[in-house]
Design a protein around this motif. Structure first.
Motif, PDB file in Angstrom:
ATOM      1  N   SER A   1       0.890  -1.151  -0.060  1.00 22.29           N
ATOM      2  CA  SER A   1      -0.132  -0.052  -0.135  1.00 22.29           C
ATOM      3  C   SER A   1       0.816   1.143   0.123  1.00 22.29           C
ATOM      4  N   THR A   2       1.860   1.246   0.630  1.00 20.22           N
ATOM      5  CA  THR A   2       2.809   2.491   0.799  1.00 20.22           C
ATOM      6  C   THR A   2       3.136   3.005  -0.528  1.00 20.22           C
TER       7      THR A   2
ATOM      8  N   HIS B   1       1.476   2.387  -3.666  1.00 22.51           N
ATOM      9  CA  HIS B   1       0.241   2.602  -4.665  1.00 22.51           C
ATOM     10  C   HIS B   1       0.449   4.103  -5.212  1.00 22.51           C
ATOM     11  N   TYR B   2       0.517   5.079  -4.379  1.00 25.07           N
ATOM     12  CA  TYR B   2       0.423   6.544  -5.210  1.00 25.07           C
ATOM     13  C   TYR B   2       1.381   6.592  -5.937  1.00 25.07           C
ATOM     14  N   SER B   3       2.649   6.347  -5.914  1.00 20.58           N
ATOM     15  CA  SER B   3       3.773   6.530  -6.762  1.00 20.58           C
ATOM     16  C   SER B   3       3.609   5.794  -8.017  1.00 20.58           C
TER      17      SER B   3
ATOM     18  N   LYS C   1       0.536   7.012 -10.244  1.00 17.24           N
ATOM     19  CA  LYS C   1       0.892   8.363 -10.657  1.00 17.24           C
ATOM     20  C   LYS C   1       1.949   8.150 -11.886  1.00 17.24           C
TER      21      LYS C   1
ATOM     22  N   VAL D   1      -5.835  -0.183  -9.094  1.00 16.14           N
ATOM     23  CA  VAL D   1      -5.013  -0.214  -7.869  1.00 16.14           C
ATOM     24  C   VAL D   1      -5.636  -1.244  -6.963  1.00 16.14           C
TER      25      VAL D   1
ATOM     26  N   THR E   1      -4.991   4.754  -1.414  1.00 14.73           N
ATOM     27  CA  THR E   1      -3.474   5.364  -1.230  1.00 14.73           C
ATOM     28  C   THR E   1      -3.480   5.271   0.271  1.00 14.73           C
ATOM     29  N   THR E   2      -2.506   5.958   0.657  1.00 15.84           N
ATOM     30  CA  THR E   2      -2.270   5.911   2.333  1.00 15.84           C
ATOM     31  C   THR E   2      -2.953   7.334   2.793  1.00 15.84           C
TER      32      THR E   2
ATOM     33  N   GLU F   1      -3.377  11.926  -1.386  1.00 14.04           N
ATOM     34  CA  GLU F   1      -2.860  11.481  -2.538  1.00 14.04           C
ATOM     35  C   GLU F   1      -3.838  11.129  -3.611  1.00 14.04           C
ATOM     36  N   ALA F   2      -4.995  10.381  -2.906  1.00 18.55           N
ATOM     37  CA  ALA F   2      -6.180   9.963  -3.686  1.00 18.55           C
ATOM     38  C   ALA F   2      -6.722  10.983  -4.531  1.00 18.55           C
TER      39      ALA F   2
ATOM     40  N   LEU G   1      -4.370  12.012  -7.601  1.00 22.83           N
ATOM     41  CA  LEU G   1      -4.606  10.629  -8.772  1.00 22.83           C
ATOM     42  C   LEU G   1      -5.879  11.021  -9.412  1.00 22.83           C
TER      43      LEU G   1
END
Length: 355
Positions: free
Chosen positions: A78-79, A81-83, A86, A97, A102-103, A107-108, A111
């Protein structure tokens, strides 16, 4: 990207538990989705043992740079997911995803805005909308078989007394712990059934000695008509309680046991198998309610679960423009609630949510 032939070519990032158990076996049952590349950062190409036609690569940019790949599926911890999401969106790929989205809610939202800007699909694998027991609960609520629902309890009981520090979910990393892992499913289900709550109160803790990540949560969602939805889980419950308990003005529905699809996938079975997702009669829920003026007490056959329905919808959305079932805005709403629940737990108070 040319989808004129209605075939969507898929690249998978990560072949750990999520990728190997929940994603690859499910998406490969959907006609029109073709798994072509898998990113395995280490190992000896485990995905090729089951899917000999796939190409194993070591870096995610080998998916991003491939003009033939339409959809990137992200199953990393999960850490990250954002990167990864993106990067995939910036490369012009549609994205699925693994949950949690996201965390952070920030971040969500970033995206979501990027996907809109690029006119790309972005979805989150909230597969437990297609658990058979939840499909059954959803029909009971929709048909108002219990009248006005006054209280609900969703439980996810486990007995895992020992901390496994080798697993990232049991570290203090962002997005670790059982609330992000399991609680996010229950939050998504509550939103599907009842919409956004007015209040949230959370008690999220570490119970086991030596633990770094939360292993217990008890979260209550309050609604304007007095409905209270309690979501709870602990790794120190040896005698499991009911998975779902719903009570209303006309009666109750109580359901034990967990959807069988996960165990079947872990055993290497395919969602295309006959009888997939059907639950043993011993685990069917009990209805005790007044229905049509009659008092009814009996078992309700659990609807067949279908994780494949998630990927079938993704395909139909990309190929034919069908409405997307799991929208990124819905997944972002669960992350917002997670943040509010942690705030409530830290501050020891009920959080009143803005409309």
């Amino acid at each position: 990207m040319n989808n004129g032939n209605k075939q969507i070519r898929v690249g998978l990032i990560g072949y750990g538990l999520a990728g190997a158990t929940f994603h690859a076996p499910v998406l490969t049952t959907i006609e029109g989705l073709k798994l072509v590349k898998v990113v395995e950062r280490s190992g000896r190409g485990a995905s090729q043992e089951r899917y000999p036609w796939v190409q194993v690569v070591r870096q995610s940019n080998e998916l991003y740079d491939d003009p033939e790949i339409d959809l990137v599926v992200i199953t990393t911890p999960s850490t990250n997911h954002y990167s990864f999401a993106k990067e995939a969106l910036e490369a012009g790929k549609h994205v699925v995803v693994e949950k949690p989205f996201t965390t952070t809610a920030e971040e969500a939202e970033e995206l979501i805005m990027l996907a809109r800007e690029k006119q790309l699909m972005l979805s989150v694998f909230h597969n437990r909308r297609w658990d058979g027991d939840f499909l059954t609960v959803r029909q009971i609520v929709k048909q108002q078989m219990l009248g006005r629902i006054t209280s609900c309890e969703f439980r996810w009981d486990r007995y895992r007394p020992d901390v496994n520090k080798a697993k990232w979910r049991e570290t203090d990393a962002a997005g670790a712990g059982i609330f992000y892992d399991l609680g996010v499913h229950f939050l998504d289900q509550a939103l599907m059934l009842f919409g956004r709550p007015e209040t949230i109160r959370g008690d999220i803790r570490v119970l086991r000695e030596g633990g770094a990540a939360d292993d217990f949560f008890d979260v209550s969602l309050g609604y304007p008509d007095g409905l209270n939805v309690r979501l709870t889980s602990s790794v120190l419950v040896r005698e499991a309680g009911p998975r779902y308990a719903l009570h209303g003005t006309e009666g109750s529905f109580v359901k034990y046991g967990i959807d069988p699809q996960e165990d079947a996938l872990r055993a290497g079975l395919s969602p295309s198998a006959a009888g997939w997702g059907r639950e043993a009669e011993a685990n069917w829920g009990t209805l005790n309610a007044t229905v049509g003026g009659l008092h009814v007490v009996g078992r309700v056959e659990t609807a067949a679960g279908s994780y494949a329905s998630y990927y079938r919808n993704v395909y139909e959305h990309l190929a034919y423009g069908a409405e997307l079932e799991v929208k990124p805005e819905q997944a972002a709403a669960t992350i917002q609630l997670i943040e509010h629940a942690f705030q409530s737990s830290r501050e020891g108070r009920t959080i009143h949510l803005q409309g």
